[in-house]
Design a protein around this motif. Sequence first.
Motif, mmCIF file in Angstrom:
data_model
loop_
_atom_site.group_PDB
_atom_site.id
_atom_site.type_symbol
_atom_site.label_atom_id
_atom_site.label_comp_id
_atom_site.label_asym_id
_atom_site.label_seq_id
_atom_site.Cartn_x
_atom_site.Cartn_y
_atom_site.Cartn_z
ATOM 1 N N HIS A 3 0.896 -1.185 -0.119
ATOM 2 C CA HIS A 3 -0.002 0.080 -0.015
ATOM 3 C C HIS A 3 0.812 1.296 0.042
ATOM 4 C CE1 HIS A 3 -3.696 -2.248 0.452
ATOM 5 N NE2 HIS A 3 -2.995 -2.917 1.470
ATOM 6 N N PHE A 4 1.506 1.493 1.044
ATOM 7 C CA PHE A 4 2.414 2.287 1.152
ATOM 8 C C PHE A 4 3.600 2.529 -0.021
ATOM 9 C CE2 PHE A 4 6.325 4.671 3.063
ATOM 10 C CZ PHE A 4 5.945 6.127 2.898
ATOM 11 N N VAL A 5 4.062 1.258 -0.217
ATOM 12 C CA VAL A 5 4.974 1.102 -1.200
ATOM 13 C C VAL A 5 4.511 -0.196 -2.117
ATOM 14 C CG1 VAL A 5 6.889 1.909 -0.168
ATOM 15 C CG2 VAL A 5 6.414 -0.493 0.028
ATOM 16 N N PRO A 6 4.962 0.003 -3.442
ATOM 17 C CA PRO A 6 4.479 -1.011 -4.360
ATOM 18 C C PRO A 6 5.120 -2.526 -4.397
ATOM 19 C CG PRO A 6 5.835 0.249 -5.741
ATOM 20 C CD PRO A 6 5.675 0.855 -4.307
ATOM 21 N N ASN A 7 5.011 -2.953 -3.221
ATOM 22 C CA ASN A 7 5.630 -4.424 -2.920
ATOM 23 C C ASN A 7 5.019 -4.928 -1.719
ATOM 24 O OD1 ASN A 7 7.204 -6.659 -3.632
ATOM 25 N ND2 ASN A 7 9.234 -5.605 -3.306
ATOM 26 N N ILE A 8 5.370 -6.177 -1.699
ATOM 27 C CA ILE A 8 4.880 -6.837 -0.490
ATOM 28 C C ILE A 8 5.904 -7.779 -0.093
ATOM 29 C CG2 ILE A 8 3.158 -8.569 0.833
ATOM 30 C CD1 ILE A 8 1.084 -7.523 -1.233
ATOM 31 N N THR A 9 6.350 -7.791 1.110
ATOM 32 C CA THR A 9 7.556 -8.522 1.606
ATOM 33 C C THR A 9 7.191 -9.542 2.721
ATOM 34 O OG1 THR A 9 8.427 -6.592 3.056
ATOM 35 C CG2 THR A 9 9.341 -6.973 0.884
ATOM 36 N N PHE A 10 7.614 -9.042 3.957
ATOM 37 C CA PHE A 10 7.396 -10.086 5.098
ATOM 38 C C PHE A 10 6.755 -9.390 6.440
ATOM 39 C CE2 PHE A 10 11.817 -9.377 3.893
ATOM 40 C CZ PHE A 10 12.184 -8.483 4.783
ATOM 41 N N SER A 55 17.978 6.581 -0.006
ATOM 42 C CA SER A 55 18.822 6.944 -1.059
ATOM 43 C C SER A 55 18.383 6.338 -2.596
ATOM 44 C CB SER A 55 20.282 6.708 -0.950
ATOM 45 O OG SER A 55 20.566 5.598 -0.312
ATOM 46 N N VAL A 56 17.264 5.750 -2.550
ATOM 47 C CA VAL A 56 16.576 5.256 -3.641
ATOM 48 C C VAL A 56 14.891 5.227 -3.027
ATOM 49 C CG1 VAL A 56 17.961 3.489 -4.472
ATOM 50 C CG2 VAL A 56 16.326 2.869 -2.904
ATOM 51 N N ASN A 57 13.994 5.232 -4.143
ATOM 52 C CA ASN A 57 12.691 5.503 -3.864
ATOM 53 C C ASN A 57 12.315 4.049 -3.098
ATOM 54 O OD1 ASN A 57 11.514 7.963 -4.671
ATOM 55 N ND2 ASN A 57 12.428 7.292 -6.571
ATOM 56 N N PRO A 58 11.630 3.798 -2.247
ATOM 57 C CA PRO A 58 11.509 2.456 -1.447
ATOM 58 C C PRO A 58 10.445 1.681 -2.052
ATOM 59 C CG PRO A 58 10.220 4.589 -0.316
ATOM 60 C CD PRO A 58 11.110 5.095 -1.222
ATOM 61 N N GLY A 59 10.812 0.262 -1.889
ATOM 62 C CA GLY A 59 9.836 -0.590 -2.530
ATOM 63 C C GLY A 59 10.468 -1.770 -3.258
ATOM 64 N N PHE A 60 11.632 -1.540 -3.667
ATOM 65 C CA PHE A 60 12.372 -2.633 -4.344
ATOM 66 C C PHE A 60 13.973 -2.547 -4.040
ATOM 67 C CE2 PHE A 60 8.389 -1.698 -6.645
ATOM 68 C CZ PHE A 60 8.033 -3.251 -7.023
ATOM 69 N N LEU A 75 9.824 -0.200 8.585
ATOM 70 C CA LEU A 75 8.227 -0.376 8.280
ATOM 71 C C LEU A 75 7.771 0.612 7.188
ATOM 72 C CD1 LEU A 75 6.877 -0.791 11.927
ATOM 73 C CD2 LEU A 75 7.773 -2.474 10.473
ATOM 74 N N MET A 76 7.542 0.156 6.113
ATOM 75 C CA MET A 76 6.966 0.898 4.782
ATOM 76 C C MET A 76 5.559 0.515 4.896
ATOM 77 S SD MET A 76 10.564 0.534 2.371
ATOM 78 C CE MET A 76 11.198 -1.093 3.312
#
Length: 222
Positions: free
Chosen positions: A39-46, A137-142, A66-67
Amino acid sequence: MKLLAPSILSADFWRLGEQVEAVVRGGADIIHFDVMDGHFVPNITFGPVLLESIKRHCHLPLDAHLMIENADKYIPEFVKAGADWISVHIENNPHIHRTLQLIKGLGAKAGVVINPGTSLHVIEEALYYADFVLLMSVNPGFGGQKFIERSVDRLRKLRQMVNSINPNILIEIDGGIKEDNVSDLVRAGADVFVIGSGIFSYEDIEEQTRRIKKKLTALEAV
């Protein structure tokens, strides 16, 4: 002291326990968890379950970034699972003082995170209450993204802000960090270095961890 925090986002999850043990042997100081909810970032992790599993076998501090949306709701679960450091984004946590106090009240170190496109002035007040600040220092998500060069200037300015407001705060930096750019980041004022693919993409993860930690230690002594 310059701290090395390998990010398991870039690890091979089939061999996760083995690879965590490798970075521990190589001299890592912290294990970093990139928690994403889609939701906040375009990825799902753990979530907390994975962190809890690693906590049972790893003596190093665990750092949960926590993203996610509704961070306050999940912070107690991450602390219960064994998180020693917890950071939340200024961009989606409008009551940042309350959130930082919640983290501290549960016994963990509290951090505030800021994205590349967000003005540093937005976190000025939070620096009075945080234990550490995480500069993206990158856009979060990947994982595996290219380092945004302007982050070096932002890091210098953040170092000045921290020194004038709360010199006890640690500055953590995360995104595109490799062996060949840690020198610039040490000189610009970073204390904690989150490195994912710059460690886990190597065949000998233990040796790569040791090499970067050795370089950080040498730079610290200069």
